[in-house]
Design an enzyme around this catalytic site. Structure first.
Site, short mmCIF file in Angstrom:
data_model
loop_
_atom_site.label_atom_id
_atom_site.label_comp_id
_atom_site.label_asym_id
_atom_site.label_seq_id
_atom_site.Cartn_x
_atom_site.Cartn_y
_atom_site.Cartn_z
N GLU A 194 -38.87 41.98 39.61
CA GLU A 194 -38.75 43.42 39.45
C GLU A 194 -39.31 43.88 38.11
OE1 GLU A 194 -35.58 47.04 40.26
OE2 GLU A 194 -34.84 45.23 39.37
N GLY A 328 -30.69 40.78 31.54
CA GLY A 328 -29.34 40.23 31.70
C GLY A 328 -29.15 39.53 33.03
N ALA A 329 -29.73 40.11 34.09
CA ALA A 329 -29.58 39.55 35.43
C ALA A 329 -30.51 40.28 36.39
CB ALA A 329 -28.13 39.72 35.90
N MET A 330 -30.74 39.69 37.56
CA MET A 330 -31.61 40.32 38.54
C MET A 330 -31.05 40.10 39.95
SD MET A 330 -34.23 41.99 39.39
CE MET A 330 -34.52 42.33 41.10
N GLU A 331 -31.01 41.19 40.71
CA GLU A 331 -30.24 41.23 41.96
C GLU A 331 -30.95 40.70 43.20
OE1 GLU A 331 -31.40 43.95 40.29
OE2 GLU A 331 -32.15 45.47 41.66
N ASN A 332 -31.93 39.79 43.09
CA ASN A 332 -32.64 39.28 44.27
C ASN A 332 -31.65 39.09 45.42
OD1 ASN A 332 -34.89 38.69 42.42
ND2 ASN A 332 -33.48 37.11 41.70
N HIS A 364 -22.16 44.52 38.84
CA HIS A 364 -23.40 45.33 38.88
C HIS A 364 -24.39 44.74 39.90
CE1 HIS A 364 -26.57 47.79 36.76
NE2 HIS A 364 -27.34 46.86 37.35
N GLU A 365 -24.63 43.46 39.79
CA GLU A 365 -25.65 42.86 40.68
C GLU A 365 -25.16 42.80 42.13
OE1 GLU A 365 -28.37 42.83 39.29
OE2 GLU A 365 -27.71 42.80 37.20
N HIS A 368 -25.78 46.06 43.75
CA HIS A 368 -27.18 46.21 44.15
C HIS A 368 -27.45 45.64 45.54
CE1 HIS A 368 -29.27 47.91 40.80
NE2 HIS A 368 -29.04 46.94 39.96
N1 BES Z 1 -32.43 45.28 38.33
C1 BES Z 1 -32.03 44.94 37.03
C2 BES Z 1 -32.92 43.92 36.38
C3 BES Z 1 -34.14 44.51 35.75
C4 BES Z 1 -34.04 45.08 34.51
C5 BES Z 1 -35.34 44.49 36.37
C6 BES Z 1 -35.17 45.64 33.94
C7 BES Z 1 -36.45 45.06 35.81
C8 BES Z 1 -36.38 45.62 34.57
C9 BES Z 1 -30.61 44.40 37.02
O1 BES Z 1 -29.82 44.84 38.05
C10 BES Z 1 -29.95 44.91 35.78
O2 BES Z 1 -29.74 46.09 35.71
N2 BES Z 1 -29.67 44.05 34.82
C11 BES Z 1 -29.08 44.45 33.57
C12 BES Z 1 -27.69 43.97 33.46
C13 BES Z 1 -26.71 45.01 33.92
C14 BES Z 1 -25.31 44.53 33.96
C15 BES Z 1 -26.76 46.27 33.08
C16 BES Z 1 -29.91 43.83 32.46
O3 BES Z 1 -30.69 42.96 32.77
O4 BES Z 1 -29.75 44.24 31.33
ZN ZN Z 2 -29.27 46.82 37.87
#
Ligand code: BES
Ligand code: ZN
Length: 954
Positions: A194, A328-332, A364-365, A368
């Site tokens: 993403e 921080g993380a990615m919701e695949n 959060h994930e 998603h």
């Molecule tokens: N979908 C995002 C990951 C993402 C972030 C993809 C930026 C592309 C660009 C994921 O769900 C997300 O929001 N991750 C956060 C952590 C969350 C608990 C706020 C992150 O990575 O900071």
């Molecule tokens: Zn997110």
């Protein structure tokens, strides 16, 4: 009144007009400038040039809709020794309009072969036709030119062979490494797509609305495992001992959610009440830190299935801790990837705030999996539909599953964080145009996440929880496996009727569990859309100015700007055409019931039933607006706080403190008045309110310390230590108490030791010696670990010892605390050593470099060092991170936005200009410049006030 109404209508029509412009622009692109293959044949010179010099038949960033993907068969073979991968895919497409080319995304892939098969070719096993492949890297696209026109309404199959190196950064299909307890370095291969990086792993229609099914096969060696979105169906043994895992076909989904991993990780697993297998994976030596995540994800998945009234649609869900991860993380879908510190919980070294973080990220994930995966925004301009919702669902789900974490009270900070950003002129509307990959990436910011969540919270408060829940269930059900826009959400939230409901006499009746006793009138909430577009299509936050005259309350709304003042010549122009529909709530000294009023015009009047000594707006701080009380309004509130603060609820007290200091930045309230408001805090019983007050006072201390304003720093230190003495003295150095007692302990002791308070330093030193004497084996209370390490890091021996332990530690939570402690050293050469280690990327991983530079820049002795380093090593940094990456944004803002002098502003300006001259441009440049300008103005106005106020208090 008539005048008011006209004004109001005028502003609304402007709002609609703006959105119409945006829509029109999209329409123009897609209807009129989409070249057909005929156009291309007539005038190939009007098109871009492909890498081989031939004309490229497409000149838009967005893909044409003539051909759409239905199904991908993908086979990938990563080699973890040579660090590359070979792969092949067969994409089944549907041709909607006859065409002579297919445009796909592809970035940095070497395409070896591309063949087109008609349905007939496949049926009769005919060989298929070779496709001519053109490449246009500026748009990350390839064109497959077909020898004969593809016919409308027919299906075709495109087979492509390709290969590439495993990426060295954190994008596409990349390599990650970790060190075992035995000191061996091992490699894993992992994807992160993403928003626009699936195209780095396989040629594809890489836009969120091109949903398709994916059948994935991965080749691996026997010592590894392969994971993907779906469960494995079988493994085939190939010649030479290689294994090939076949995964079940996915549901219909967007490319950015595809994921696969080849690794040697271990897992723990459990089953939800509805039978979904949930597993937590981590590198083998970190297996013992996976258990909390399993407990939390099982609880949260159960919660969401119930709340959304929709089952999680896949048979399994894996959560994997990746050793190198940029965000921080990615919701695949079905295979969520996390930075280790966002998933793993080590009971020995993870603090209470680490626990809150891990719980939030999991919540959060998982949210998603519905918001984003099941229903996806149509285009990235509405990324808030994913991120704002997931952020908001953290609140709903964590409150329900872990009430002891009291996340509800903490959520206000999510809104406060974005208000600072949204009150700069450089903010943007939640729903904003984004076309290029850089613009798309820039949409992942506080406005989409935090403001998105906060306006949803405001809407829930306006509609009530049941109606809100019913609306989102409606939205999720209606748009499952499809894409949605803002308006689709507002329609679902406005419509009280669900598909299964029956209507009679203009009402809809539902027997679903959320609405057992409610009747709703269809169309009752037509104002939802009208109201919400004022929050999503306009940038900024409103200021509601209240003045009381007898029983009358005069209300006025303005756009709140924190660095531009009413007396500035530019202020008026920045106010024009802004108007919100604000769902106000208030209570008064004579009635603490929640009163409601929607402020839709610039000014309005409210008549109270009786005269009151005070009025407090924004009950529980649920609204996204700031309130200013003119005349004696603030004095009356301050008097009440001093007499009996408990007549206001804790979230109202937090809101008052927040708004007062925001108004200081906007020069609407003097600093001494805001400081006077905090004076009652000595009697404050709510930890969260106390923490909010402490946060502001602390931030002023750090500001003064950075600028080396020694008299104010000294007086502020005395004030803080004296003022908070009763509560400092009662702190124990333990992990006892409720979460917020523990949070307060960490915050207070951290500040106290930073202020060099002898008893604090003594206790921390004692703990540190015990810890070193035990060779790092002693378990210290987790909430004070960071403080103990930071005090220990002030001697050379302590600092060196911590660095050794950093290398050895298997806990990300502990490593973060040590790294923070190391960054507080007062010695430049030690700080420089850390930066060198971060640049080298071995002992300190590249993923931690941005946070490290930020931490060093927060240290008064490190701020110049970090800033100089960034300027002088810009090109080196760009080799590690893309300009538009998360990391770069943190590096830029983290090393500059605390500056508060004109000279510093000039330096930063010059640097940004030199970057712009080289063609680099980011939104963050403007944000930083506006922030520094705001800081300078704050200092000019408030430093003298703070100095005098302290002289009186000390
Ligand atoms: N979908 C995002 C990951 C993402 C972030 C993809 C930026 C592309 C660009 C994921 O769900 C997300 O929001 N991750 C956060 C952590 C969350 C608990 C706020 C992150 O990575 O900071
Ligand atoms: Zn997110």
């Amino acid at each position: 009144m008539v005048n008011l109404l006209r004004k109001q209508m005028f502003s609304i029509s402007i709002g609609l007009y703006c959105s119409a412009i945006i829509l029109l622009k999209i329409c123009i692109c897609s209807q009129f400038s989409m070249p057909s293959s005929d156009q291309f044949n007539k005038d190939p010179g009007a098109f871009p040039v492909a890498t081989n010099g031939e004309p490229f038949p497409w000149h838009e960033l967005r893909l044409p809709k003539m051909v759409i993907p239905l199904h991908y068969d993908l086979l990938v073979h990563p080699n973890l020794t040579s660090l590359d991968f070979v792969a092949s895919e067969m994409i089944e497409v549907l041709v909607r309009d006859a065409t002579e080319f297919i445009i796909l995304h592809s970035k940095d892939l070497e395409i070896m072969n591309a063949i087109l098969h008609s349905e007939e070719d496949l049926r009769y096993r005919k060989p298929g036709k070779k496709l001519n492949v053109l490449s246009y890297p500026a748009y990350q696209q390839i064109a497959l030119l077909v020898p004969e026109k593809l016919m409308a309404d027919l299906r075709y199959h495109v087979a492509i062979d390709f290969q590439a190196k495993l990426a060295d950064n954190f994008e596409g299909f990349y390599k990650s490494t970790y060190r075992t307890l035995g000191g061996e370095t091992r490699t894993v291969a992992v994807t992160d797509f993403e928003p626009t990086d699936a195209r780095m792993a396989f040629p594809c229609f890489d836009e969120p609305s091109f949903k398709a099914n994916f059948s994935i096969k991965i080749r691996r060696e026997s010592g590894h495992i392969a994971l993907s979105n779906m469960p494995k169906v079988k493994t085939i043994e190939l010649e030479g001992g290689l294994l090939e895992d076949h995964f079940e076909t996915t549901v219909k989904m967007s490319t950015y959610l595809v994921a696969y991993i080849v690794c040697d990780f271990k897992f723990v697993s459990g089953t939800t009440s509805s039978g979904i297998k949930v597993s937590i994976y981590a590198s083998p030596d970190k297996w013992s830190q996976t258990h909390y995540a399993l407990e939390a994800s099982l609880k949260l998945l159960d919660f969401y299935e119930n709340y959304f009234d929709i089952n999680y649609p896949l048979p399994k869900l894996d959560l994997v801790a990746i050793p190198d991860f940029e965000s921080g993380a990615m919701e695949n879908w079905g295979l969520i990837t996390y930075r280790e510190t966002s998933l793993l919980f080590d009971p020995k070294t993870s603090s209470t705030s680490d626990k809150l973080w891990v719980t939030r990220v999991i919540a959060h994930e998982l949210a998603h999996q519905w918001f984003g995966n099941l229903v996806t925004m149509e285009w990235w301009n509405d990324i808030w539909l994913n991120e704002g919702f997931a952020t908001y669902m953290e609140l709903i789900s964590v409150n329900a599953t872990y009430p002891e974490l009291q996340f509800d009270d903490y959520f206000l900070n999510v809104c406060f964080e974005v208000i600072t950003r949204d009150s700069l002129n450089s903010s943007h509307p939640i729903s904003n145009q984004a076309e290029t990959p850089t613009q798309i990436r820039e949409m992942f910011d506080k406005v989409s996440y935090n403001k998105g969540a906060c306006i949803l919270n405001m809407l829930k408060d306006f509609l009530n929880g049941e109606k809100f829940q019913k609306g989102i269930i409606h939205y999720l059900k209606k748009f499952s496996y499809r894409n949605a826009k803002n308006d689709d959400l507002w329609s679902s939230l406005s419509n009280g009727c669900l598909e299964g409901d029956f209507t009679s006499g203009g009402f809809c009746y539902s027997d679903s569990k959320t609405t057992s006793n409610t009747l709703t009138f269809p169309g009752e909430n037509v104002e939802v859309k009208e109201m919400m577009t004022t929050w999503t299509l306009q940038k900024g936050i409103p200021l509601v100015v209240v003045s009381q005259e007898g029983r009358s309350l005069r209300l006025r709304q303005e756009r709140f700007l924190s660095g531009v003042f009413k007396e500035d010549p530019g202020w008026r122009a920045l106010q024009e055409r802004y108007l919100w529909h604000i769902p106000l709530t208030y209570s008064t000294s004579s009635s603490n019931a929640v009163h409601r009023h929607i402020l839709k015009s610039k000014t309005d009047t409210l008549d109270l039933p009786e005269k009151t000594s005070w009025v407090k707006f924004n009950v529980d701080s649920n609204g996204y607006y700031i309130v200013h009380y003119e005349g004696h309004g603030w004095d009356q509130l301050i008097t009440q706080l001093n007499q009996n603060h408990t007549v206001f609820r804790p979230k109202d007290r937090i809101g008052l403190i927040h708004d007062a200091f925001q108004l200081v930045s906007a020069r609407r309230l003097t600093l001494d008045k805001a400081l006077d408001l905090t004076h009652y805090l000595q009697h404050e019983t709510s930890v969260l309110v106390l923490l909010k007050g402490l946060e502001y006072l602390e931030s002023f201390y750090y500001m003064m310390e950075r600028r080396n304003i020694s008299d104010v720093t000294k007086n502020l230190k005395h004030y803080l230590l004296r003022y908070f003495k009763p509560v400092i003295d009662t702190q124990s150095w333990s992990d006892e108490g409720s979460i917020w007692d523990r949070m307060l302990r960490s915050a207070l002791l951290k500040l106290t030791c930073h202020l060099n308070h002898a008893p604090c330093i003594q206790k921390a030193t004692e703990f540190f010696s015990q810890w070193t004497e035990s060779s790092g084996k002693l378990n210290l209370p987790t909430d004070v670990l960071k403080i103990v390490y930071s005090v220990g890091a002030q001697t050379t021996a302590g600092w060196n010892y911590l660095l050794e332990q950093y290398e050895l530690s298997m806990s990300g939570a502990e490593k973060n605390k040590i790294l923070y402690a190391l960054s507080t050293s007062k010695h430049q050469e030690k700080l420089m050593k850390l930066i060198e280690l971060g640049m080298e990327g071995k002992v300190i991983k590249t993923q931690d470099l941005a946070a490290l530079l930020h931490a060093i820049a927060r240290n008064p002795q490190g701020q110049q060092l970090a800033w100089n380093f960034v300027r002088e090593n810009w090109t080196h940094l760009l080799k590690k991170f893309d300009l538009d990456s998360f990391a770069m944004r943190i590096i830029i803002s983290g090393t500059t936005s605390h500056f508060s002098s004109k000279d510093e502003l000039q330096e930063v300006k010059l640097f940004f200009e030199s970057l712009k001259a080289q063609g680099s441009h980011l939104d963050i440049f403007q944000i930083v410049l506006e922030t520094i300008t705001k800081n300078i103005k704050w200092m000019e106005k408030n430093l003298p006030t703070l100095r005098t106020w302290l002289q009186v208090k000390i």
